[in-house]
Design a protein around this motif. Structure first.
Motif, PDB file in Angstrom:
ATOM      1  N   MET A   1      25.634  -5.386 -22.052  1.00  0.00           N
ATOM      2  CA  MET A   1      24.618  -6.357 -22.364  1.00  0.00           C
ATOM      3  C   MET A   1      23.462  -6.177 -21.383  1.00  0.00           C
ATOM      4  O   MET A   1      23.660  -6.142 -20.181  1.00  0.00           O
ATOM      5  CB  MET A   1      25.231  -7.761 -22.248  1.00  0.00           C
ATOM      6  N   GLU A   2      22.266  -6.024 -21.911  1.00  0.00           N
ATOM      7  CA  GLU A   2      21.075  -5.917 -21.084  1.00  0.00           C
ATOM      8  C   GLU A   2      20.475  -7.294 -20.877  1.00  0.00           C
ATOM      9  O   GLU A   2      20.410  -8.089 -21.807  1.00  0.00           O
ATOM     10  CB  GLU A   2      20.039  -5.029 -21.774  1.00  0.00           C
ATOM     11  N   LEU A   3      20.053  -7.577 -19.632  1.00  0.00           N
ATOM     12  CA  LEU A   3      19.465  -8.876 -19.317  1.00  0.00           C
ATOM     13  C   LEU A   3      18.145  -8.703 -18.587  1.00  0.00           C
ATOM     14  O   LEU A   3      18.005  -7.809 -17.766  1.00  0.00           O
ATOM     15  CB  LEU A   3      20.392  -9.683 -18.412  1.00  0.00           C
ATOM     16  N   ASP A   4      17.232  -9.595 -18.869  1.00  0.00           N
ATOM     17  CA  ASP A   4      16.005  -9.724 -18.100  1.00  0.00           C
ATOM     18  C   ASP A   4      16.190 -11.006 -17.294  1.00  0.00           C
ATOM     19  O   ASP A   4      16.395 -12.080 -17.872  1.00  0.00           O
ATOM     20  CB  ASP A   4      14.812  -9.835 -19.050  1.00  0.00           C
ATOM     21  N   VAL A   5      16.137 -10.929 -15.974  1.00  0.00           N
ATOM     22  CA  VAL A   5      16.410 -12.113 -15.157  1.00  0.00           C
ATOM     23  C   VAL A   5      15.434 -13.249 -15.431  1.00  0.00           C
ATOM     24  O   VAL A   5      15.771 -14.410 -15.234  1.00  0.00           O
ATOM     25  CB  VAL A   5      16.449 -11.800 -13.642  1.00  0.00           C
ATOM     26  N   HIS A   6      14.239 -12.931 -15.910  1.00  0.00           N
ATOM     27  CA  HIS A   6      13.250 -13.971 -16.201  1.00  0.00           C
ATOM     28  C   HIS A   6      13.649 -14.821 -17.407  1.00  0.00           C
ATOM     29  O   HIS A   6      13.265 -15.985 -17.496  1.00  0.00           O
ATOM     30  CB  HIS A   6      11.869 -13.352 -16.463  1.00  0.00           C
ATOM     31  N   THR A   7      14.401 -14.238 -18.329  1.00  0.00           N
ATOM     32  CA  THR A   7      14.740 -14.931 -19.576  1.00  0.00           C
ATOM     33  C   THR A   7      16.237 -14.940 -19.865  1.00  0.00           C
ATOM     34  O   THR A   7      16.644 -15.227 -20.982  1.00  0.00           O
ATOM     35  CB  THR A   7      14.011 -14.266 -20.754  1.00  0.00           C
ATOM     36  N   MET A   8      17.062 -14.657 -18.875  1.00  0.00           N
ATOM     37  CA  MET A   8      18.509 -14.565 -19.135  1.00  0.00           C
ATOM     38  C   MET A   8      19.093 -15.881 -19.645  1.00  0.00           C
ATOM     39  O   MET A   8      20.060 -15.884 -20.390  1.00  0.00           O
ATOM     40  CB  MET A   8      19.260 -14.075 -17.902  1.00  0.00           C
ATOM     41  N   ASN A   9      18.487 -17.007 -19.280  1.00  0.00           N
ATOM     42  CA  ASN A   9      18.976 -18.300 -19.754  1.00  0.00           C
ATOM     43  C   ASN A   9      18.741 -18.481 -21.253  1.00  0.00           C
ATOM     44  O   ASN A   9      19.308 -19.377 -21.867  1.00  0.00           O
ATOM     45  CB  ASN A   9      18.340 -19.456 -18.970  1.00  0.00           C
ATOM     46  N   GLN A  10      17.931 -17.625 -21.860  1.00  0.00           N
ATOM     47  CA  GLN A  10      17.666 -17.682 -23.299  1.00  0.00           C
ATOM     48  C   GLN A  10      18.436 -16.618 -24.087  1.00  0.00           C
ATOM     49  O   GLN A  10      18.305 -16.546 -25.311  1.00  0.00           O
ATOM     50  CB  GLN A  10      16.163 -17.516 -23.554  1.00  0.00           C
TER      51      GLN A  10
END
Length: 135
Positions: A1-10
């Protein structure tokens, strides 16, 4: 799973989950100028600060009420210029504890680079784990 820390909550797999603890060991925004980059360059430091601030803002939304956010980070110049504690305050977090990081306390832990030859480790030097909680 790829995550962007700025939007990981979404992220669809995380949006409804709450955590007791989130951990980010040695965040790094990458090198803006490739091999010509310097960790003490103001624009490089700003990129790192934006990364960590984005992580704090997003991770804050993912914590349960008594949860904590841990960031392990180098504690010598130029890394002190990131002002980790101030970035956390902006995100509504306060410092609970700063603990010296000793990798041998974590059996099996091996740090890895996030760019270039990702199988290489990097020199840790003096580092601490900063533990934050919500106000």
């Amino acid at each position: 799973m790829e995550l962007d820390v700025h939007t990981m909550n979404q992220h669809p797999q995380l949006i409804y989950r709450r955590f007791d603890c989130t951990i980010y060991n040695f965040p790094h925004a990458g090198y803006l100028r490739g091999s010509f980059s310097s960790e003490s360059d103001k624009s490089q430091i700003l990129a790192h600060k934006n990364l960590v601030k984005g992580y704090f803002m997003s991770a804050h939304q993912m914590l349960c009420s008594r949860g904590q956010i841990h960031v392990t980070h180098k504690t010598k110049f130029p890394f002190t210029e990131w002002e980790i504690v101030n970035l956390a305050k902006v995100a509504g977090l306060y410092l609970v504890e700063e603990e010296t990081f000793y990798p041998w306390q974590y059996p099996g832990y091996v740090n890895k680079r996030g760019a270039g030859n990702c199988d290489e480790s990097f020199r840790l030097g003096m580092s601490s784990t900063f533990k934050f909680a919500k106000y």
